[in-house]
Design an enzyme around this catalytic site. Structure first.
Site, PDB file in Angstrom:
ATOM      1  N   GLY A  21       0.873  -1.069  -0.018  1.00 61.25           N
ATOM      2  CA  GLY A  21      -0.016  -0.119  -0.059  1.00 61.25           C
ATOM      3  C   GLY A  21       0.715   1.440  -0.038  1.00 61.25           C
ATOM      4  O   GLY A  21       0.441   2.226   0.771  1.00 61.25           O
ATOM      5  N   ASN A  23       1.477   3.463  -2.383  1.00 61.13           N
ATOM      6  CA  ASN A  23       1.344   4.521  -3.403  1.00 61.13           C
ATOM      7  C   ASN A  23       0.625   5.653  -2.876  1.00 61.13           C
ATOM      8  O   ASN A  23       0.600   6.679  -3.404  1.00 61.13           O
ATOM      9  CB  ASN A  23       0.202   3.925  -4.373  1.00 61.13           C
ATOM     10  N   GLY A  25      -0.424   7.864   1.071  1.00 60.19           N
ATOM     11  CA  GLY A  25      -0.572   8.120   2.751  1.00 60.19           C
ATOM     12  C   GLY A  25       0.710   7.487   3.307  1.00 60.19           C
ATOM     13  O   GLY A  25       1.920   7.763   2.888  1.00 60.19           O
ATOM     14  N   GLY A  27       1.934   4.671   3.980  1.00 57.64           N
ATOM     15  CA  GLY A  27       2.678   3.581   3.185  1.00 57.64           C
ATOM     16  C   GLY A  27       3.632   4.496   2.225  1.00 57.64           C
ATOM     17  O   GLY A  27       5.129   3.981   2.174  1.00 57.64           O
ATOM     18  N   SER A 151      -4.197  -0.856  14.364  1.00 60.37           N
ATOM     19  CA  SER A 151      -4.873   0.440  14.599  1.00 60.37           C
ATOM     20  C   SER A 151      -5.383   0.339  15.961  1.00 60.37           C
ATOM     21  O   SER A 151      -5.797  -0.693  16.707  1.00 60.37           O
ATOM     22  CB  SER A 151      -6.234   0.380  13.705  1.00 60.37           C
ATOM     23  N   TYR A 187     -13.876  -4.068  11.128  1.00 58.92           N
ATOM     24  CA  TYR A 187     -12.647  -3.526  10.880  1.00 58.92           C
ATOM     25  C   TYR A 187     -11.865  -3.827  12.204  1.00 58.92           C
ATOM     26  O   TYR A 187     -10.662  -3.987  12.358  1.00 58.92           O
ATOM     27  CB  TYR A 187     -12.786  -1.965  10.626  1.00 58.92           C
TER      28      TYR A 187
END
Length: 321
Positions: A21, A23, A25, A27, A151, A187
């Site tokens: 991930g 690409n 934020g 990451g 998280s 989540y």
């Protein structure tokens, strides 16, 4: 730890890192900082267009950076296997795996393999990827690390185990699970799974005498498209706007949100099963983070591990119980 920032990241020259991930934020920031400190970075992204654009951007921001894109769709185990094969051909040894990619609070859906989307992407895809890349991590010099990004929202859901394993509504997407689906609970369960996976992985590394470290991190409240995207995907315009406003007013910058991940990935002395987050819970310099007691349950970790091996078909044969 107080005041620790990106300038404190040790030299990464000669090291190879995979960031999922990457690409956008957190990451992307993680990959950029690692590249700036000398690492060869693999940006593992679902979208080829966004992945290639991120590499172009990173190379422009870090002249001379060693960065490449490889396609990875964590919602499709065949893609995970293809990525592991391609990455292994390019990099026989891997020093760092940052399992950063994720989805948040989506409406009910299923992955290509039939798993509830959040659990399939956030946990099962990364579980399979880590197992497939483990021989490359073993081949690296001492000091290889695996960082799973969880998280604070893991507190919203513990994994309900039935007599024969995780309950169907626990996120594995069994028949009828959509009828009991609650997106934020799902989540939370996927983020609990990230921590249980880290705990069990660390326990097995310790038992095996391995020099690979498994740790976890969370960004606190960092400006991210995850929050707004979770509302926008359901068409909740006002909620999406509120999330965007929160990002701009309350959240810490993405660069700060990436610091716990970078600390867990590079700082000296990070221990097995460490969980690093912002000092003040939602923002601040990296520090040890509180975690729910159920994420430290050995029995739950073993049961999740066994179920994950069965569901993904990826066995950690070289890392026995």
């Amino acid at each position: 730890m107080p005041g620790w920032n990106a300038t404190n990241v040790p030299d990464q020259s000669g090291r190879v890192a995979v960031v999922t991930g990457a690409n956008s934020g957190i990451g992307y920031v993680t990959a950029r900082v690692l590249a700036r400190r000398g690492a060869s970075v693999v940006l593992a992204c679902r979208s080829a267009a966004r992945g290639r654009a991120a590499v172009v951007r990173l190379r422009a921001e870090v002249p001379g950076a060693e960065a490449e894109f490889l396609p990875l769709d964590l919602a499709d185990l065949s893609s995970v296997r293809e990525f592991a094969t391609a990455c292994g051909r390019r990099h026989p040894a891997l020093d760092l795996l940052v399992n950063n990619a994720g989805v948040m609070a989506l409406p009910y859906g299923r992955t290509a393999d039939g798993f509830e989307t959040q659990f399939g992407v956030n946990h099962l895809g990364h579980f399979a990827l880590t197992g497939l890349l483990l021989p490359r991590l073993r081949a690296a010099a001492p000091g290889a690390r695996i960082v799973n990004v969880s998280s604070g929202f893991h507190v919203l859901g513990r994994i309900p185990f039935g007599a024969d394993g995780p309950a169907e509504t626990g996120g594995f997407g069994g028949p009828g699970s959509e009828h009991a689906y609650r997106r934020w609970v799902a989540y939370g369960r996927s983020k609990t799974a990230n921590l249980l996976f880290t705990h069990e992985l660390a326990r097995r590394f310790t038992a095996a005498g391995s020099r690979i470290t498994a740790a976890a991190a969370h960004p606190g409240y960092a400006a991210s498209n995850l929050h707004a995207g979770a509302a926008a995907v359901e068409g909740h315009t006002l909620t999406s706007r509120a999330a965007a406003l929160g990002n701009s007013v309350l959240a810490q910058p993405t660069e700060s949100g990436a610091l716990p991940t970078l600390y867990a990935a590079t700082a000296p002395g990070v221990r097995q099963d460490a969980f690093i987050g912002p000092r003040f819970g939602w923002r601040g310099a990296p520090a040890p983070s509180w975690r729910a007691g159920w994420t430290l349950d050995d029995t739950a970790g073993e049961r999740l591990w066994a179920a994950s091996e069965q569901l993904t078909g990826v066995s950690y044969a070289s890392l026995p119980r």
